[in-house]
Scaffold this active site. Structure first.
Site, PDB file in Angstrom:
ATOM      1  CE  LYS A 154      -3.955   0.156   2.343  1.00  0.00           C
ATOM      2  NZ  LYS A 154      -5.045   0.240   1.369  1.00  0.00           N
TER       3      LYS A 154
HETATM    4  C1  LIG Z   1      -6.622  -0.874  -3.825  1.00  0.00           C
HETATM    5  C2  LIG Z   1      -7.248  -1.616  -2.710  1.00  0.00           C
HETATM    6  N1  LIG Z   1      -7.746  -2.838  -2.951  1.00  0.00           N
HETATM    7  C3  LIG Z   1      -8.348  -3.546  -1.983  1.00  0.00           C
HETATM    8  C4  LIG Z   1      -8.473  -3.053  -0.703  1.00  0.00           C
HETATM    9  C5  LIG Z   1      -9.130  -3.890   0.354  1.00  0.00           C
HETATM   10  O1  LIG Z   1      -8.174  -4.367   1.250  1.00  0.00           O
HETATM   11  P1  LIG Z   1      -8.555  -4.640   2.762  1.00  0.00           P
HETATM   12  O2  LIG Z   1      -9.694  -5.577   2.738  1.00  0.00           O
HETATM   13  O3  LIG Z   1      -7.331  -5.244   3.345  1.00  0.00           O
HETATM   14  O4  LIG Z   1      -8.904  -3.332   3.371  1.00  0.00           O
HETATM   15  C6  LIG Z   1      -7.956  -1.782  -0.405  1.00  0.00           C
HETATM   16  C7  LIG Z   1      -8.058  -1.228   0.940  1.00  0.00           C
HETATM   17  O5  LIG Z   1      -7.179  -1.373   1.743  1.00  0.00           O
HETATM   18  C8  LIG Z   1      -7.322  -1.052  -1.432  1.00  0.00           C
HETATM   19  O6  LIG Z   1      -6.813   0.152  -1.186  1.00  0.00           O
END
Ligand SMILES: Cc1ncc(COP(=O)(O)O)c(C=O)c1O
Length: 312
Positions: A154
């Site tokens: 991230k």
């Molecule tokens: C691009 C992206 N995809 C998917 C997710 C979903 O991930 P998570 O379920 O770990 O929050 C997020 C959020 O964190 C995201 O920023």
């Protein structure tokens, strides 16, 4: 109620946590963030932090990619976060934002020879996609490839990709964008993973279609298997499969499980929330609020004064 941040190794009011204008991460996107939910349970008078450790595991993995050395262990980060939430004392759903970043006040594009730091703060935050069923559009912006800027981590700078897609969608009167991978397969939303129900089975894109390996995605896969005996197929999905799915939903820490009613002006089935989506939403919403004893190991209670903790 004031918010606090853990910043420069101590707790301070959020309004006092400021970084210098020359901070490397501000200029080059050399930071990594997480989004963690604290879910308020009014009956228990408790905030349950959902899958805390898994979020920090992902942060540590991202740190390897960006060559960030954190001055804290995983256990310390979990402890700091619980203490932060307790100090804030909110009695509503919250969002916790940790950030590991290149903190040197030094210019020059690179990852090496820079200091790193960590901060985390918590704010009240209700629904992210404030709709019962999302209207989505396939974005004209492709998801960046792992060999461009890895979506697995991230990375703050990566999120310009997502922001382009989200704003394009909203300016065209949709709630969310669905991004395709560089080779044209369905990848994910701007801040969520995507699932389809096809032939009564769950289908979701695999890691090599440039998705973030979402923690909610993993939660849904586990719940579908354990609670409903449904396996999830992780396989490439072509665009037109979106239009012919029986059900479709988004998953994310911020968005929870959000049903999709329509994509590219085509209703998904009858446009209503599907049965499987509904069942998953119900069990997920109980679990994240600490209401399902079977999954309490995913929930970290933040308040010591809570009756739940006192009973232990
Ligand atoms: C691009 C992206 N995809 C998917 C997710 C979903 O991930 P998570 O379920 O770990 O929050 C997020 C959020 O964190 C995201 O920023």
């Amino acid at each position: 109620m004031p918010s606090y941040a853990f910043f420069h190794n101590k707790f301070v009011p959020l309004s006092e946590a400021k970084i210098g204008v020359m901070t490397h991460a501000l200029h080059y996107g050399t930071g990594l963030f997480e989004g963690i939910r604290g879910n308020w349970n009014s009956e228990h008078q408790q905030i349950y932090i959902f899958r805390l450790k898994e979020h920090y595991e992902r942060l540590f993995n991202g740190c390897r990619v960006l060559k960030i050395e954190l001055p804290y262990t995983m256990d310390e980060l979990c402890r700091i976060t619980v203490e932060l939430v307790e100090k804030c004392g909110f009695e509503e759903d919250i969002y916790i934002r940790p950030l590991a970043y290149k903190s040197s006040e030094s210019l020059g594009v690179r990852l090496h020879d820079l200091e790193s730091d960590f901060l985390v703060f918590a704010i009240p935050w209700g629904r992210y996609l404030d709709v019962d069923k999302a209207r989505c559009v396939v974005s004209s912006w492709r998801r960046s490839d792992d060999n461009v800027t890895p979506p697995q981590a991230k990375i703050t700078g990566n999120y310009v990709n997502n922001a382009l897609a989200k704003t394009e969608a909203v300016e065209n009167d949709f709630d969310e964008a669905i991004m395709l991978s560089p080779d044209g397969h369905v990848s994910e939303g701007s801040g969520e993973n995507i699932f389809l129900v096809r032939d009564g089975k769950l289908v979701t894109p695999p890691i090599y279609n440039n998705i973030l390996m979402g923690i909610t995605r993993n939660t849904v896969i586990e719940l579908a298997r354990n609670e409903f005996g449904m396996e999830t197929m992780e396989r490439p999905i072509v665009r037109s499969e979106l239009y012919t799915a029986q059900e479709c939903f988004l998953t994310g820490t911020a968005a929870h499980i959000t049903p999709i009613g329509e994509i590219d002006h085509r209703k998904i089935a009858d446009g209503e929330i599907g049965e499987i989506t509904k069942k998953l939403q119900q069990i997920y919403s109980d679990i994240i609020r600490g209401n399902n004893p079977k999954y309490l190991h995913w929930c970290t209670p933040a308040y010591k004064k809570s009756p739940v903790v006192e009973r232990k």
